[in-house]
Motif scaffolding. Sequence first.
Motif, PDB file in Angstrom:
ATOM      1  N   ARG A  81     -17.035  15.447  -0.553  1.00  0.00           N
ATOM      2  CA  ARG A  81     -17.596  14.580  -1.684  1.00  0.00           C
ATOM      3  C   ARG A  81     -16.100  13.751  -1.451  1.00  0.00           C
ATOM      4  O   ARG A  81     -14.658  14.592  -0.229  1.00  0.00           O
ATOM      5  CB  ARG A  81     -17.330  14.836  -2.790  1.00  0.00           C
ATOM      6  N   THR A  82     -16.198  12.027  -1.095  1.00  0.00           N
ATOM      7  CA  THR A  82     -15.510  11.397  -1.032  1.00  0.00           C
ATOM      8  C   THR A  82     -14.595  10.946  -2.062  1.00  0.00           C
ATOM      9  O   THR A  82     -15.516  10.487  -3.040  1.00  0.00           O
ATOM     10  CB  THR A  82     -15.908  10.174   0.053  1.00  0.00           C
ATOM     11  N   LYS A  83     -13.266  10.556  -2.333  1.00  0.00           N
ATOM     12  CA  LYS A  83     -12.871   9.740  -3.409  1.00  0.00           C
ATOM     13  C   LYS A  83     -12.620   8.480  -3.092  1.00  0.00           C
ATOM     14  O   LYS A  83     -11.373   8.760  -1.814  1.00  0.00           O
ATOM     15  CB  LYS A  83     -11.422  10.815  -3.296  1.00  0.00           C
ATOM     16  N   PRO A 124     -21.325   7.835  -8.517  1.00  0.00           N
ATOM     17  CA  PRO A 124     -20.333   9.373  -8.108  1.00  0.00           C
ATOM     18  C   PRO A 124     -20.099  10.088  -9.304  1.00  0.00           C
ATOM     19  O   PRO A 124     -20.203  10.461 -10.372  1.00  0.00           O
ATOM     20  CB  PRO A 124     -18.820   8.528  -8.136  1.00  0.00           C
ATOM     21  N   ASN A 138     -20.795  11.352  -2.849  1.00  0.00           N
ATOM     22  CA  ASN A 138     -21.825  11.919  -1.623  1.00  0.00           C
ATOM     23  C   ASN A 138     -23.092  11.016  -1.232  1.00  0.00           C
ATOM     24  O   ASN A 138     -23.612  10.964  -1.861  1.00  0.00           O
ATOM     25  CB  ASN A 138     -22.260  12.961  -2.777  1.00  0.00           C
ATOM     26  N   SER A 159     -14.217  14.135 -11.806  1.00  0.00           N
ATOM     27  CA  SER A 159     -12.774  15.681 -11.182  1.00  0.00           C
ATOM     28  C   SER A 159     -13.842  16.298 -11.963  1.00  0.00           C
ATOM     29  O   SER A 159     -13.723  17.262 -11.633  1.00  0.00           O
ATOM     30  CB  SER A 159     -11.612  15.203 -10.579  1.00  0.00           C
ATOM     31  N   ASP A 185     -17.814  20.640  -2.169  1.00  0.00           N
ATOM     32  CA  ASP A 185     -17.501  21.533  -2.939  1.00  0.00           C
ATOM     33  C   ASP A 185     -18.463  22.533  -3.074  1.00  0.00           C
ATOM     34  O   ASP A 185     -18.902  23.071  -1.826  1.00  0.00           O
ATOM     35  CB  ASP A 185     -18.510  20.303  -4.192  1.00  0.00           C
ATOM     36  N   LEU A 233      -7.717  18.001  -8.145  1.00  0.00           N
ATOM     37  CA  LEU A 233      -9.148  16.864  -7.629  1.00  0.00           C
ATOM     38  C   LEU A 233      -8.421  15.495  -8.034  1.00  0.00           C
ATOM     39  O   LEU A 233      -8.386  14.467  -6.999  1.00  0.00           O
ATOM     40  CB  LEU A 233     -10.209  16.899  -7.518  1.00  0.00           C
ATOM     41  N   TRP A 240     -15.659  10.844  -7.467  1.00  0.00           N
ATOM     42  CA  TRP A 240     -16.558  11.334  -5.692  1.00  0.00           C
ATOM     43  C   TRP A 240     -16.991  10.968  -5.672  1.00  0.00           C
ATOM     44  O   TRP A 240     -18.648  11.530  -6.865  1.00  0.00           O
ATOM     45  CB  TRP A 240     -16.304  12.970  -5.393  1.00  0.00           C
TER      46      TRP A 240
END
Length: 117
Positions: free
Chosen positions: A75-77, A95, A90, A98, A69, A58, A88
């Motif tokens: 989920r966006t980094k 956040p 949502n 990882s 997931d 990740l 990450w």
Amino acid sequence: MSEIRSQATPARDELVRILAGAVLDNPGGIGTLPQHAAERIIADGWLKPRTVNSATELDALPVNSVVVDASDTPRTKRYGDSHMGAGWTNAGRSPLSSRELADGRPMRVLFTPEDVG
């Protein structure tokens, strides 16, 4: 194939169309059909989903990558460096790192910034 058509055509129907075409135009006979069909499927844009299995994998993804997931949550980094780890998100929630996100089950990679262009 246009993006609009690919969204309106169920994946199964689209694969059947590709496979039927591969059967009809296979130049090498029955013995080469699996290879020919695979080439046709790949040429039409089908790819095996990419997966990541650990916090290390990740962390290696670039910022703005999107994964789904183990609970089917996208989920966006949003950030990540060697000191802070990765964040990450949502939909605006706090956040996760990882390490918090990785639970040993594979996560599908939906997008990385390298996919653009």
